[in-house]
Design an enzyme around this catalytic site. Structure first.
Site, PDB file in Angstrom:
ATOM      1  N   THR A   3       3.171   6.450  -3.703  1.00  0.00           N
ATOM      2  CA  THR A   3       4.028   7.148  -2.758  1.00  0.00           C
ATOM      3  C   THR A   3       3.607   8.606  -2.627  1.00  0.00           C
ATOM      4  OG1 THR A   3       6.300   7.969  -2.424  1.00  0.00           O
ATOM      5  CG2 THR A   3       5.631   7.546  -4.678  1.00  0.00           C
ATOM      6  N   ASP A   4       3.914   9.199  -1.482  1.00  0.00           N
ATOM      7  CA  ASP A   4       3.618  10.620  -1.305  1.00  0.00           C
ATOM      8  C   ASP A   4       4.481  11.500  -2.192  1.00  0.00           C
ATOM      9  OD1 ASP A   4       6.018  10.199   0.014  1.00  0.00           O
ATOM     10  OD2 ASP A   4       5.418  11.169   1.880  1.00  0.00           O
ATOM     11  N   GLU A   5       5.567  10.953  -2.742  1.00  0.00           N
ATOM     12  CA  GLU A   5       6.476  11.757  -3.557  1.00  0.00           C
ATOM     13  C   GLU A   5       5.855  12.219  -4.872  1.00  0.00           C
ATOM     14  OE1 GLU A   5      10.591  10.632  -3.816  1.00  0.00           O
ATOM     15  OE2 GLU A   5      10.395   9.269  -2.122  1.00  0.00           O
ATOM     16  N   TYR A  32      12.013   8.779 -10.239  1.00  0.00           N
ATOM     17  CA  TYR A  32      11.263   7.784  -9.457  1.00  0.00           C
ATOM     18  C   TYR A  32       9.823   8.230  -9.251  1.00  0.00           C
ATOM     19  CZ  TYR A  32       9.249   5.762  -5.249  1.00  0.00           C
ATOM     20  OH  TYR A  32       8.376   5.191  -4.351  1.00  0.00           O
ATOM     21  N   LYS A  64       6.156   6.715 -10.732  1.00  0.00           N
ATOM     22  CA  LYS A  64       5.028   6.313  -9.890  1.00  0.00           C
ATOM     23  C   LYS A  64       3.775   7.112 -10.242  1.00  0.00           C
ATOM     24  CE  LYS A  64       5.155   3.780  -6.791  1.00  0.00           C
ATOM     25  NZ  LYS A  64       4.871   2.313  -6.720  1.00  0.00           N
TER      26      LYS A  64
END
Length: 341
Positions: A138-140, A164, A168
């Site tokens: 994810t870009d997060e 979260y 990741k």
């Protein structure tokens, strides 16, 4: 016949991914490993159950015995690892669940793939290198952008700001380590926010649609000024397809559409369409928008530089935000009319 393990194939992106692969590669054998947690959509895969080249296995990716047994049974050529706990709010409440699924589960899959592809008797090194482990991140993991003109590029350091995204990022580090230490053929993807048909209502766009059609308050964090880039799930599937077949081993690729919107503007766009397709009496759907406390550790903006994937494998998004949202809203209205919701 290539045999592919897709983890989390009953989730939102997973169901679309399976349907994409089935349509374009009917000779591939697809195994879907999914634990069928709260956000699963097994009904979306009903048509695949009649396909002899599809097999569903209910199970946990952190179950080492099960995962190793699946490799022995099906002799996978590739893995597309989508399974994850993915909602930030839930990660704040129960971070250890996210560590267990997203970090430990990824470690179990990597070890099983390595042991089967590399340590199997009479397995030539060339065959080991031909296998691929595609990890969908994810870009997060990059953290937050506070400058409206900056974009994340792949070499930037990972600075996750919530449980979260930290889970990741931790899983990404494991994937990278298996590539660097053991020579596992890995590819990592970092995608922006996905949207499309069948997404669970805890995510922004389906939440807005559900609340609006139920004539309930549409709650946005803070002032709704958080900025996200919105990628249609079909475009994400086309990117995963290209990277599975053409991505360079050991590389990480950003996947984004360049469709940045504030959460408030997204809600307004949906409400405006609903005003046209299913108007309320004496008010606009926008009157349902309300604001609640900001999420702890909220990242203001995510945005990706996608030159690498565009130039290396020729990918580009095909569905604009306005087109995709219009299709989604029209479909939601039809469904709500059919079921009297």
């Amino acid at each position: 016949m290539r045999k592919i393990l897709i983890t989390g194939g009953a989730g939102f992106i997973g169901t679309h991914c399976l349907q994409w692969l089935e349509k374009r590669y009917p000779h591939y054998f697809l195994v879907n490993l999914d634990n069928l947690t709260y956000a699963a959509r097994p009904d979306a895969l009903e048509s695949l159950h009649h396909n002899p080249n599809y097999c569903f296995v209910r199970g946990d990716i952190s179950d080492s015995g099960l995962v190793k047994a699946l490799f022995q049974r099906f002799h996978f050529d590739h893995v597309i690892h989508l399974a994850a706990e993915s909602h930030v709010d839930r990660s704040i409440v129960d971070p250890l669940l996210f560590v267990q699924t997203n970090v430990t589960g990824t470690a179990v899959l990597l070890q099983a793939a390595y042991e089967y592809w590399f340590e199997a008797p009479n397995q030539p090194k060339s065959a080991f290198e031909a296998h691929r482990f595609l990890y969908v991140s994810t870009d997060e993991v990059y953290g937050a952008l506070n400058d409206n003109h900056t974009l994340f590029v792949e070499p930037m350091p990972l600075v996750p700001n919530n449980p979260y995204s930290a889970s990741k990022a931790g899983a990404e580090c494991l994937v990278r380590s298996y590539g660097h230490t053991y020579g596992l053929n890995t590819v990592i993807t970092r995608s922006t926010n996905n949207y499309g048909f069948g997404q669970y209502r805890e995510k922004l766009i389906p939440m807005v649609l559900h609340c609006a059609l139920a004539d309930e308050p549409i709650l946005l964090h803070g002032t709704g000024d958080s900025i996200r880039d919105w990628l249609h799930v079909s475009d994400h599937c086309s990117a995963m397809d290209l990277l599975l077949h053409k991505g360079q081993p050991g590389q990480c690729y950003n996947i984004g559409a360049g469709m940045e919107r504030t959460n408030l503007s997204v809600a307004h766009a949906i409400c405006t369409l609903l005003d046209a397709y299913k108007p309320l009496k004496n008010k606009s759907y926008t009157s349902l928008i309300e604001f609640c406390a900001e999420r702890p550790g909220q990242d203001r903006r995510y945005a990706l530089d996608t030159r690498k994937i565009r130039e290396s494998v020729g990918w580009k998004p095909s569905i604009g935000f306005e087109e995709g949202i219009q299709q989604l809203v029209q479909g939601a209205v039809v469904c709500s009319d059919a079921y009297g919701d």
